[in-house]
Design a protein around this motif. Structure first.
Motif, PDB file in Angstrom:
ATOM      1  N   LEU A 106     -71.466  14.554  -0.468  1.00 29.77           N
ATOM      2  CA  LEU A 106     -70.386  15.334  -1.061  1.00 29.77           C
ATOM      3  C   LEU A 106     -69.209  15.428  -0.092  1.00 29.77           C
ATOM      4  CD1 LEU A 106     -72.522  18.198  -2.622  1.00 29.77           C
ATOM      5  CD2 LEU A 106     -71.606  16.175  -3.741  1.00 29.77           C
ATOM      6  N   PRO A 110     -69.080  22.774  -1.737  1.00 31.87           N
ATOM      7  CA  PRO A 110     -69.225  23.236  -3.123  1.00 31.87           C
ATOM      8  C   PRO A 110     -68.289  24.407  -3.417  1.00 31.87           C
ATOM      9  CG  PRO A 110     -71.364  22.800  -2.178  1.00 31.87           C
ATOM     10  CD  PRO A 110     -70.355  22.666  -1.060  1.00 31.87           C
ATOM     11  N   GLU A 113     -63.998  21.958  -4.275  1.00 34.89           N
ATOM     12  CA  GLU A 113     -63.554  20.632  -4.685  1.00 34.89           C
ATOM     13  C   GLU A 113     -62.382  20.751  -5.659  1.00 34.89           C
ATOM     14  OE1 GLU A 113     -66.528  22.453  -6.692  1.00 34.89           O
ATOM     15  OE2 GLU A 113     -67.486  20.885  -5.548  1.00 34.89           O
ATOM     16  N   TYR A 117     -63.295  17.574 -10.313  1.00 35.41           N
ATOM     17  CA  TYR A 117     -64.065  16.665  -9.464  1.00 35.41           C
ATOM     18  C   TYR A 117     -65.555  16.623  -9.816  1.00 35.41           C
ATOM     19  CZ  TYR A 117     -66.375  14.499  -5.553  1.00 35.41           C
ATOM     20  OH  TYR A 117     -67.181  13.699  -4.806  1.00 35.41           O
ATOM     21  N   PRO A 118     -66.229  17.779 -10.018  1.00 34.43           N
ATOM     22  CA  PRO A 118     -67.669  17.700 -10.314  1.00 34.43           C
ATOM     23  C   PRO A 118     -67.982  16.846 -11.541  1.00 34.43           C
ATOM     24  CG  PRO A 118     -67.084  19.943  -9.742  1.00 34.43           C
ATOM     25  CD  PRO A 118     -65.791  19.168  -9.889  1.00 34.43           C
ATOM     26  N   ARG A 121     -67.391  13.168 -10.723  1.00 36.11           N
ATOM     27  CA  ARG A 121     -68.446  12.692  -9.827  1.00 36.11           C
ATOM     28  C   ARG A 121     -69.709  12.376 -10.620  1.00 36.11           C
ATOM     29  NH1 ARG A 121     -72.735  15.411  -7.668  1.00 36.11           N
ATOM     30  NH2 ARG A 121     -73.673  14.394  -5.888  1.00 36.11           N
ATOM     31  N   GLU A 122     -70.117  13.298 -11.495  1.00 39.98           N
ATOM     32  CA  GLU A 122     -71.318  13.086 -12.306  1.00 39.98           C
ATOM     33  C   GLU A 122     -71.175  11.857 -13.199  1.00 39.98           C
ATOM     34  OE1 GLU A 122     -74.337  14.525 -12.113  1.00 39.98           O
ATOM     35  OE2 GLU A 122     -73.482  15.535 -10.379  1.00 39.98           O
TER      36      GLU A 122
END
Length: 146
Positions: A106, A110, A113, A117-118, A121-122
């Motif tokens: 990462l 957490p 970001e 972004y999360p 990213r996933e």
């Protein structure tokens, strides 16, 4: 010849935020394990006696979700074909399907970001894993069995 597959590193996944608890638990139960790298939800360990981990290693942990040999580290710039070739080489040594776990380091703390972004990213990880699974269908267990 399955005896050829071993690694100096063991990866362990846990609930994000529980890494310190996992490390403390293993320090008590399996003191030969030394944390090597950590990020939310993932800790890698080395054996303090400089022994390699083998596929029959059994982790004794109430906090671990899954664990296994950490056999391959890929960089983001690694071409997909190189990653596929490396996994196929591992699978030939093991002579059984492998369980594939795809993750990334990462780049942000957490909750700090950038917006969106999360999810991005996933999606990126999911696409990358799908490409690997498609190319490695005979070498890795289907996602539902991993």
């Amino acid at each position: 010849m399955t005896q050829g597959l071993e690694s100096p590193f063991l990866f362990v996944t846990c609930q994000a935020g529980m890494e310190a608890v996992l490390k403390e638990e293993l320090a008590r139960i399996q003191p030969e394990l030394r944390a090597a790298f950590s990020r939310p939800g993932l800790v890698t360990f080395k054996d303090s006696r400089s022994r390699s981990f083998r596929p029959d290693f059994e982790l004794q942990s109430a906090f671990a979700h899954t664990y296994g040999l950490s056999c391959l580290q890929c960089r983001s710039e690694s071409p997909l074909t190189e990653v596929i070739e490396a996994i196929l080489s591992l699978q030939k040594r093991w002579e059984k399907p492998l369980r594939l776990h795809v993750g990334e380091r990462l780049p942000y703390v957490p909750d700090e970001e950038p917006l969106g972004y999360p999810a991005a990213r996933e999606l990126r990880l999911s696409r990358y894993e799908q490409q690997l699974r498609l190319a490695l269908s005979e070498a890795v267990f289907p996602q539902t069995e991993a």
